[in-house]
Write a protein that holds these residues in place. Structure first.
Motif, PDB file in Angstrom:
ATOM      1  N   LEU A 463       0.923  -0.995   0.123  1.00  0.00           N
ATOM      2  CA  LEU A 463      -0.240   0.053  -0.072  1.00  0.00           C
ATOM      3  C   LEU A 463       0.716   1.256   0.054  1.00  0.00           C
ATOM      4  CD1 LEU A 463      -2.736  -0.973   2.507  1.00  0.00           C
ATOM      5  CD2 LEU A 463      -3.170  -0.806   0.043  1.00  0.00           C
ATOM      6  N   ASP A 464       2.247   1.199   0.293  1.00  0.00           N
ATOM      7  CA  ASP A 464       3.010   2.348   0.414  1.00  0.00           C
ATOM      8  C   ASP A 464       3.907   2.435  -0.473  1.00  0.00           C
ATOM      9  OD1 ASP A 464       2.012   2.875   3.032  1.00  0.00           O
ATOM     10  OD2 ASP A 464       3.431   1.585   4.081  1.00  0.00           O
ATOM     11  N   GLY A 465       3.614   1.607  -1.783  1.00  0.00           N
ATOM     12  CA  GLY A 465       4.541   1.724  -2.937  1.00  0.00           C
ATOM     13  C   GLY A 465       5.809   0.831  -2.840  1.00  0.00           C
ATOM     14  N   GLU A 466       5.978   0.145  -1.993  1.00  0.00           N
ATOM     15  CA  GLU A 466       7.283  -0.616  -2.058  1.00  0.00           C
ATOM     16  C   GLU A 466       7.161  -1.820  -2.834  1.00  0.00           C
ATOM     17  OE1 GLU A 466       7.897  -0.075   2.802  1.00  0.00           O
ATOM     18  OE2 GLU A 466       6.136  -0.712   1.936  1.00  0.00           O
ATOM     19  N   VAL A 467       8.034  -2.356  -3.493  1.00  0.00           N
ATOM     20  CA  VAL A 467       8.234  -3.793  -4.045  1.00  0.00           C
ATOM     21  C   VAL A 467       8.960  -4.709  -3.420  1.00  0.00           C
ATOM     22  CG1 VAL A 467       8.859  -4.909  -6.384  1.00  0.00           C
ATOM     23  CG2 VAL A 467       7.719  -2.629  -6.319  1.00  0.00           C
ATOM     24  N   VAL A 468       8.473  -5.871  -2.956  1.00  0.00           N
ATOM     25  CA  VAL A 468       9.285  -6.812  -2.286  1.00  0.00           C
ATOM     26  C   VAL A 468       9.163  -8.160  -2.876  1.00  0.00           C
ATOM     27  CG1 VAL A 468       9.476  -8.030   0.067  1.00  0.00           C
ATOM     28  CG2 VAL A 468       8.473  -5.559   0.082  1.00  0.00           C
ATOM     29  N   VAL A 469      10.527  -8.964  -3.170  1.00  0.00           N
ATOM     30  CA  VAL A 469      10.701 -10.113  -3.593  1.00  0.00           C
ATOM     31  C   VAL A 469      10.675 -11.010  -2.538  1.00  0.00           C
ATOM     32  CG1 VAL A 469      11.853 -11.546  -5.020  1.00  0.00           C
ATOM     33  CG2 VAL A 469      11.527  -9.124  -5.640  1.00  0.00           C
ATOM     34  N   LEU A 470       9.993 -11.937  -2.341  1.00  0.00           N
ATOM     35  CA  LEU A 470       9.899 -12.673  -1.273  1.00  0.00           C
ATOM     36  C   LEU A 470      10.165 -14.405  -1.647  1.00  0.00           C
ATOM     37  CD1 LEU A 470       8.742 -12.985   1.886  1.00  0.00           C
ATOM     38  CD2 LEU A 470       6.559 -13.686   0.829  1.00  0.00           C
ATOM     39  N   ASN A 471      11.111 -15.155  -0.595  1.00  0.00           N
ATOM     40  CA  ASN A 471      10.897 -16.564  -0.632  1.00  0.00           C
ATOM     41  C   ASN A 471       9.852 -16.911  -0.168  1.00  0.00           C
ATOM     42  OD1 ASN A 471      11.469 -19.305  -0.353  1.00  0.00           O
ATOM     43  ND2 ASN A 471      13.765 -19.059  -0.852  1.00  0.00           N
TER      44      ASN A 471
END
Length: 930
Positions: A463-471
């Motif tokens: 919602l805050d515009g972050e992009v996260v790559v997750l295992n």
């Protein structure tokens, strides 16, 4: 043979025990003795009614000693009642109940006890024959203790939502079960739990009440005719009966022994004794009153208007030329499920009465037919294949022998058959806080996508515009890209398949960026310096809602809250063209085909889904397919044979890609809500579809070849949020059969959305993964690790791809074969390329995050305040209050509920319009947020 203690002697002993402890005898206990004496004098069964809620702490010890004496007395049974708050502490009350032991007959409990009391009862069991529990706040019922003598269980008016894996496993004699007015809604888990009851004869989730408006029917259908609609209403016919109307009622609702049926409208306790099969104990004056009222209705003395009756849920049973109308009362949500009655009858072969209506042989025959046509009890259990599939097998010679896929499917069926409650697991987002001391800085996902090649990775935007790559196997964050400039929700995400370290992210404010996650930070941080050299910025697309790249990673499309679609060249970083006015209303989702780089589909709230070809004139679609409601999204099947279109309120249809003809309508029951946005995707390749809606906490799994329902999965929140989750987005796992992930949001603005992993092949209650998390999902659905898909290998390989040739021109604008004469509604846009993202201040300090994005309260104009009633409000809550205002003042057009007739207050916020469509509201209120 020992002499039994008389009741008078027992009363004297109780008085002596009270003197011994220095207290006066309890009047409630003395009254119980008096009633027992009266019954004895009348040659009735000596039953003592003991009201535990009238017992004080001082009365406890004498009464406890008395209960030990009762077991050797002539008292034939003890009925214990707790109707209000009990003065005794939980463990004292429980020890008193258990001290009665073999004479314990009926236990009626109100929820005046704590959770430890109920856990003790449900895990240890009771020796009673009838148990009635009211107003219990356990969401998941898990009765696993020994209730070896229990014959009747009444769980009406409880907030029960589901059942534990071993619930009802130790109730060998349970014959009657009532769960009216609960929150139970899942057919599959309910039937699995009820199958553990070997003696169950009667089940109630609602009460069918016979009305007094029965009248002769004009036409008489044949004895075998039977019709039924989607709301569990049906008309049945039996051979003509030469009888008066009230004789027919008597035949429908006879006073028969307990073993045969229970048709009375009260919840009377039926205790099967050797000498008295008809004995009953009524425990609810309200229900007894309903019985008397219904009796008057039956005799035609008064019309019947029961409480808690749904006027829609009704049916008529026809006997010859006489039709008897029945209406539903105190129904649980499960009764609204399509084919509920037929499903239960077919799943519970020993059941004799369902919802106080006897089950006949014709009912069982019809139930089997209905079940076979609409449900799959095990995956891949299909009667026949299409002609195209048979010919395809013949041409490829794949029909000889048994393929490896057959064994795989058989194992899937075995695993799913043994797991009634699928395994659900919320991703923990390990190390997801910027600083350990900042407990409020949690990541709140808004959109996510699986990696196209690495089975262990997914990306999500917040919602805050972050992009996260997750295992997602370990829950650890692999790469983190902070938001740039103004924090705006990520609504569009798309991996590039040929360049697996690249991902496109689009924000609600129109921002479009291409990120190289190889160059992103491996730790959660607020600095954007690490990503500034690894991103490409494209021209903005205002009010963006979706992005999608084509199969060659040369182009991508963007759509949003407008009627236009923008086409971008990924290699050049430019916007090629904007296709204007492709729909009459805004285009929520645009999707490229999985195999053709030129075909794409659009879905719009103008009720149309359109297929387009970039090689043709974009002003004319290949075809248009219409829904009855606004379309929320569309997607291609993995092999591009079908288009899956999802419209508002559970309207899910599968179309043939070649010409847009309807292939399947999945016929999911609507909630009659114009705001119930439905989203659907494929799972297991082309085999199944999964569907969920934003007003429901259920994911439905249906066969994509037959349309039959395989399973419903109910989302479960934590604590009080158990039934407050809804589906915001969902995806089938491309590497594991019968696995999916769901973006689940809570209705409370203070709660953070979660990504919930669902494994249909594992049980939530009997797997070790439940307590330790999903530490290591297998790389395929069968649990056999595949060396080529080792998550460690792929994670390293994908994040180290050389992207130097990626920036070269992959596709020139001239290679797109548009019509030489550009229509008037198409306009070329000069592209502006930016090689790097706008830099942000590296000294940005961490701050506690309040509710954000669309959940953040914002000041509103005075005109808006007149409607919503507060000076600051989140956008979502503003929409709800506006709708509440519209419904309160009855401002919907009676002829078309989608149109709003504006009063003076609404005109001020809707730009002075006399009428507006419900889809315009979100756009029109935008200027009133200051």
């Amino acid at each position: 043979m020992a002499t039994l203690t008389e009741i008078a002697t027992l009363e004297e002993k109780y008085t002596e025990l009270c003197k011994k402890h220095g207290i006066l005898p309890n009047t409630a206990v003395l009254s119980a003795f008096f009633e027992a004496e009266v019954k004895k004098s009348r040659n009735q069964r000596c039953i003592m009614n003991l009201y535990v809620d009238r017992v004080k702490y001082d009365d406890y010890h004498p009464l406890l000693e008395l209960c030990n004496e009762i077991n050797t007395s002539e008292v034939q049974g003890i009925d214990l009642f707790v109707r209000s708050s009990c003065p005794l502490e939980d463990h004292y009350a429980l020890s008193l109940i258990r001290s009665v032991n073999q004479k314990l007959r009926v236990v009626h409990l109100h929820d005046s006890f704590g959770k430890n009391f109920w856990r003790d009862v449900f895990f240890q069991g009771l020796s009673c024959k009838v148990l009635n529990v009211r107003s219990m706040h356990f969401h998941k019922l898990n009765i696993v203790g020994e209730f070896t003598q229990l014959h009747t269980l009444i769980l009406d008016k409880n907030r029960i939502v589901g059942f534990g894996e071993d619930c009802f496993s130790c109730m060998p004699k349970l014959t009657y079960l009532s769960m009216c007015d609960t929150l139970v809604s899942d057919l599959w888990t309910s039937a699995a739990a009820l199958l553990k009851l070997p003696s169950l004869k009667e089940l109630r989730f609602q009460i069918w009440i016979s009305c007094s408006d029965s009248s002769p029917l004009i036409s008489q259908s044949s004895p075998s005719s039977s019709t039924r609609d989607d709301k569990n209403t049906f008309i049945e016919s039996d051979p003509p009966i030469e009888a008066d109307i009230w004789d027919v009622v008597e035949q429908m609702d006879p006073s028969l022994p307990v073993e045969e049926t229970l048709h009375s409208m009260d919840f009377s306790y039926k205790i099967p004794e050797q000498d008295d099969l008809d004995s009953s104990i009524s425990v609810s004056s309200e229900l007894n009153g309903e019985v008397l009222t219904r009796e008057k209705v039956r005799r035609g003395k008064m019309p019947y208007q029961p409480k808690d009756v749904s006027p829609v849920e009704s049916f008529t049973r026809q006997f010859g030329n006489v039709g008897l109308k029945y209406i539903s009362s105190k129904a649980s949500p499960i009764c609204s499920e399509k084919h509920y009655r037929m499903y239960m009858i077919n799943s519970l072969p020993k059941l004799q009465v369902l919802d106080n209506l006897a089950i006949r042989k014709s009912d069982r025959d019809r139930a089997f037919e209905t079940y076979s046509a609409n449900f799959e009890d095990l995956p891949y259990k299909r009667k026949k294949e299409s002609v195209v599939r048979v010919l395809e097998k013949r041409e490829t010679r794949s029909s000889k022998g048994i393929s490896q896929n057959s064994y795989k499917r058989s194992l899937c069926a075995a695993k799913m058959g043994s797991s009634a409650s699928p395994l659900l697991h919320s991703l923990p987002f390990l190390s997801s806080r910027i600083h350990q001391e900042d407990d409020n800085s949690r990541l709140s996902p808004r959109q996510f996508e699986y990696h196209p090649l690495d089975p262990s990775l997914m990306v999500f935007g917040t919602l805050d515009g972050e992009v996260v790559v997750l295992n997602h196997e370990s829950g650890k964050i692999v790469r983190y890209i902070p938001s740039h400039g103004s924090q705006s929700t990520i609504l569009g995400l798309c991996w590039l398949k040929m360049y697996p370290s690249m991902v496109i992210a689009g924000s609600a404010n129109g921002s479009l960026k291409l990120y190289d996650i190889q160059k992103a930070s491996s730790t959660v941080t607020t600095s954007s310096h690490a990503t500034s050299s690894g991103s490409v910025t494209f021209d903005e697309f205002d009010q963006l809602t979706s992005v999608h790249a084509n199969s060659t990673d040369q182009l991508f499309l963007a759509s949003g809250y407008s009627r236009d679609v923008a086409l971008y060249d990924i290699g050049r970083g430019t916007r090629l063209q904007v296709f204007a006015n492709m729909h009459q209303e805004h285009i929520n989702v645009v999707k490229f085909s999985n195999h053709s780089p030129f075909l794409f589909a659009t879905s719009s709230f103008d009720k149309d889904v359109k297929l387009w070809d970039l090689r043709q004139e974009p002003s004319r679609p290949c075809y248009t397919a219409s829904s009855t409601k606004g379309n929320v999204m569309v997607c291609f099947s993995p092999d591009d044979r079908y288009l899956l279109a999802s419209a508002v309120d559970n309207e899910v249809r599968q179309l043939l890609t070649v010409d847009g003809r309807l292939h399947l309508n999945f016929e999911i029951v609507p909630r009659v809500s114009s705001m119930n946005y439905t989203r659907s995707y494929y799972m297991n390749g082309n085999d199944y579809i999964i569907s969920g809606s934003c007003d429901e906490n259920v994911i439905r799994v249906c066969c994509a070849q037959t349309g039959r329902r395989l399973r419903d999965v109910t989302l479960e929140g934590n604590g009080s949020d158990f039934s407050m989750m809804f589906v915001q987005s969902l995806r089938g796992d491309p590497f594991r059969d019968f696995n999916m992930s769901v973006l689940a949001a809570y209705t409370r603005s203070s709660s953070v959305s979660e990504i919930v992993k669902v494994n249909l092949l594992a049980s939530r209650d009997s797997t070790e993964e439940q307590s330790h998390g999903l530490c290591s999902y297998p790389s395929n659905s069968m649990g056999v690790p595949t060396m080529a898909l080792s998550s460690g290998i792929f994670s390293t390989t994908f994040l180290c791809v050389d992207t130097t040739p990626f920036r070269s021109s992959l596709l020139s604008p001239s290679s797109l074969r548009f019509s030489p004469h550009h229509p008037a509604n198409l306009r070329m846009v000069r592209a502006v390329t930016s090689a790097t993202a706008a830099s942000s201040d590296p000294t940005t300090t961490t701050k506690t995050r309040e509710p954000r994005g669309i959940m953040k309260p914002r000041p509103v104009s005075p005109e808006m305040q007149d409607v919503v009633g507060v000076p600051e409000i989140p956008r979502t809550q503003a929409l709800k209050r506006i709708w509440a205002y519209i419904k309160e003042h009855d401002l919907q057009d009676p002829q078309n509920k989608r149109d709003i007739i504006c009063d003076e207050k609404l005109k001020k916020i809707f730009q002075g319009k006399e009428r507006v469509g419900f889809l315009e509201i979100a756009k029109l209120i935008g200027p009133h947020f200051l």
